[in-house]
Design a protein around this motif. Structure first.
Motif, PDB file in Angstrom:
ATOM      1  N   ASP A  44      53.379  39.729  44.686  1.00 31.24           N
ATOM      2  CA  ASP A  44      52.159  39.533  43.907  1.00 31.24           C
ATOM      3  C   ASP A  44      52.233  40.312  42.590  1.00 31.24           C
ATOM      4  O   ASP A  44      51.211  40.757  42.065  1.00 31.24           O
ATOM      5  CB  ASP A  44      50.935  39.986  44.714  1.00 31.24           C
ATOM      6  CG  ASP A  44      50.974  41.468  45.044  1.00 31.24           C
ATOM      7  OD1 ASP A  44      52.025  42.109  44.840  1.00 31.24           O
ATOM      8  OD2 ASP A  44      49.941  42.008  45.501  1.00 31.24           O
ATOM      9  N   PHE A  49      47.328  38.315  39.394  1.00 26.39           N
ATOM     10  CA  PHE A  49      46.835  38.669  40.721  1.00 26.39           C
ATOM     11  C   PHE A  49      45.911  39.879  40.685  1.00 26.39           C
ATOM     12  O   PHE A  49      45.060  40.038  41.564  1.00 26.39           O
ATOM     13  CB  PHE A  49      48.003  38.941  41.676  1.00 26.39           C
ATOM     14  CG  PHE A  49      48.736  37.715  42.107  1.00 26.39           C
ATOM     15  CD1 PHE A  49      48.134  36.771  42.931  1.00 26.39           C
ATOM     16  CD2 PHE A  49      50.035  37.487  41.685  1.00 26.39           C
ATOM     17  CE1 PHE A  49      48.804  35.626  43.324  1.00 26.39           C
ATOM     18  CE2 PHE A  49      50.719  36.343  42.078  1.00 26.39           C
ATOM     19  CZ  PHE A  49      50.100  35.415  42.898  1.00 26.39           C
ATOM     20  N   ASN A  64      52.435  29.824  44.809  1.00 26.00           N
ATOM     21  CA  ASN A  64      51.739  30.817  45.623  1.00 26.00           C
ATOM     22  C   ASN A  64      50.623  30.217  46.469  1.00 26.00           C
ATOM     23  O   ASN A  64      49.711  30.928  46.901  1.00 26.00           O
ATOM     24  CB  ASN A  64      51.161  31.912  44.728  1.00 26.00           C
ATOM     25  CG  ASN A  64      52.227  32.697  44.000  1.00 26.00           C
ATOM     26  OD1 ASN A  64      52.274  32.698  42.772  1.00 26.00           O
ATOM     27  ND2 ASN A  64      53.117  33.340  44.744  1.00 26.00           N
ATOM     28  N   SER A  94      44.702  37.548  48.031  1.00 26.62           N
ATOM     29  CA  SER A  94      45.296  37.708  46.705  1.00 26.62           C
ATOM     30  C   SER A  94      44.867  36.625  45.725  1.00 26.62           C
ATOM     31  O   SER A  94      45.157  36.728  44.529  1.00 26.62           O
ATOM     32  CB  SER A  94      46.828  37.711  46.814  1.00 26.62           C
ATOM     33  OG  SER A  94      47.282  38.871  47.466  1.00 26.62           O
TER      34      SER A  94
END
Length: 547
Positions: A44, A49, A64, A94
């Motif tokens: 990440d 993020f 992602n 996230s």
């Protein structure tokens, strides 16, 4: 330690999301217990993020994301929808909207009634206190020193609109709460707690995994490790097989892949409903018909209004030169509108008299999306928005694999608004929103409703608005239901019925939807799961080897 493929762990945890990161933290605290945490995604590290207002950006990063196409149905207006989940360390924490909603004590008491007292509020309340590092400090089951840092919208982003929202709620009879998560089963309106700290996102990985990863030699993180099937020896799980053919073995396997993915791992492994498995040529290793059933999800309607003045809206701050200036401000100070989560304010209301607790959630924001540009930016004029959904849907959907290929999507049937109770709650919820917006002083700020618009007035028209404009709430639960009954997928200790050495701890085990967003309840339940797993270990297993 990272990127190892060690083959003999005490616990192999599948999924580094809300539940997996918490479990990895709890179980690896004892240096004698060896833990492997598997994540299908990768790092990440991308700066998006960390930025709270970058949700549209991270939700557009295909690498992602897991995408789950929904089978068109009447409740989705017969159109194609896609449910998204995070494919990155931290999982969906996230990429989500950062709302930290605990649910009500009665939710967990209801879960306990369906399972065991291990899951009632007397146990979950302390779990919340243990995980939380709350800006407001310690309170009644609120934690101040836990790893998950939680804040409220700061003075640098509040304006007259926020005060108008609070006053409108009070004029509607909904009390203002300094902490909307106060465990009283009552109505309330206030500033939304967010998993944001010092202007940055606090994902499950940020809070529970990264601080310990380099310190604990007994914890191994394996990224880019998508699980295909379980390794089974008779009726015992001994490990997992990854999509690339690697095998990871452990004394106990814990699925924490979420309500969308955990059922598929079971089914590809031959654990599930024979009527699903046999047509796909899968040998039934253990018949468990409830796998993939009991899927429950919020149906969330985003309503929008044009407001009278840019003083009451962030819209112009999210585009052009102002966005660039706000970006510079964020980089230099980690303050300003880019530190805001998706919705600044929240309200939990009773849509009609006589209810014993709130049945509808409002998430309210001083911005409105431009749907002509696919919602990727805000509208040119000032606006506000509010997401409304009934909190405890009873319409049951399902999710089942359609192939032994783990890269092919499952068959996802939400079955939204199937029950009369759900349809009534959806209608009453929209009417409650309109009563709220008509309260002073908000009524002087709002110019007109733009979505769904004033033409949607009758009961039938409001249901049509949900079908046309609403989306999933990203709060799916129940597809591997926990229960004390033999028909449930997991027992109250999270053990998969009929299979030794296998547990599940993620949203799939929740037999009902908690009253709100699910990241907080998942983390608290995972913390409690750590207690249960370690208690069971102390009773039934030999002392662990030294690390």
């Amino acid at each position: 330690m990272t990127e190892s493929t060690g083959s003999d762990f005490d616990y192999v945890i599948v999924g580094a999301g809300a539940a997996g990161c918490v479990l990895a933290n709890r179980l690896s605290e004892d240096p004698a217990i060896r833990v492997a945490l598997l994540e299908a995604g990768g790092s990440d590290r991308h700066p998006f993020f960390a930025i709270p207002r970058a949700v549209p950006k991270v939700m557009g990063r295909v690498a992602n994301l897991w995408g789950y196409p929904v089978e068109p149905e009447e409740g989705t207006g017969n159109k194609q929808e896609m449910w998204l989940r995070g494919k990155v360390i931290g999982g969906s924490t996230s990429i989500n909207g950062l709302m930290y909603v605990r649910g009500q004590p009665a939710d967990f008491d209801e879960i306990a009634e369906l399972s065991s007292d291990d899951w009632d509020w007397s146990n979950i309340g302390p779990a919340y206190a243990a995980i939380e590092g709350h800006e407001l400090g310690a309170g009644d089951t609120r934690g101040a020193d836990g790893p998950l840092k939680i804040s409220l919208p700061g003075a640098d982003v509040r304006n007259d609109w926020h005060e108008a929202v609070l006053e409108a709620g009070q004029n509607m009879g909904v009390p203002e709460k300094a902490d909307i998560n106060t465990p009283d089963n009552d109505e309330g309106i206030g500033y939304n707690p967010r998993t944001v700290w010092k202007g940055k996102r606090q994902s499950a990985a940020t809070a529970f995994l990264k601080p310990i990863l380099k310190k604990r030699r007994n914890l191994t993180l394996i990224t880019n490790a998508a699980v295909d099937t379980l390794l089974l020896e008779g009726k015992r799980a001994t490990g997992v097989t990854l999509n690339d053919g690697r095998e990871i073995r452990g004394r106990e396997i814990i699925l924490a892949a979420g309500a969308m993915a955990s059922p598929g791992i079971l089914e590809r492994s031959g654990i599930g409903d024979p009527a699903v498995l046999e047509p796909l040529g899968i040998t039934v290793r253990h018949a468990l018909p409830a796998v993939g059933g009991n899927l429950l999800e919020h149906r969330a309607l985003l309503m929008q209004w044009r407001t009278s003045d840019h003083r009451y809206s962030y819209n112009r701050d999210h585009k052009g030169l102002r966005l660039a200036l706000n970006g510079i401000k964020y980089l230099l100070t980690h303050k300003g509108v880019l530190t805001s989560a998706t919705f600044d304010m929240g309200a939990w209301v009773k849509s009609r008299p006589g209810l014993n607790r709130p049945d509808v959630q409002f998430l309210i924001a001083p911005h409105s999306l431009d749907f002509a540009k696919l919602g990727r930016t805000t509208e040119d004029f000032p606006g506000m928005s509010l997401v409304v959904y009934p909190l405890r849907p009873s319409s049951i959907g399902s999710i089942h694999i359609t192939s032994t290929d783990p890269n092919l999507p499952p068959r996802l049937k939400p079955n939204h608004r199937d029950t009369p109770e759900d349809r009534r709650a959806m209608i009453d919820g929209v009417r409650a929103v309109r009563r709220f917006v008509s309260q002073p002083p908000l009524d002087k700020i709002v110019v007109e409703e733009t979505v769904p618009g004033p033409s949607f007035q009758t009961d039938e028209e409001i249901i049509a608005a949900y079908d046309t404009f609403a989306t999933c709430g990203y709060h799916a639960v129940g597809s591997c239901r926990m229960g004390k009954d033999e028909a449930s997928v997991v027992d109250p200790e999270l053990k998969v019925r009929g299979i030794e050495g296998l547990r599940i701890m993620d949203t799939s085990i929740m037999p009902v939807v908690p009253s709100g967003n699910t990241q907080g309840p998942t983390m608290a339940m995972a913390w409690r799961a750590g207690d249960i797993i370690l208690r069971d270990r102390a009773k039934t297993q030999a002392p662990a080897r030294a690390a």
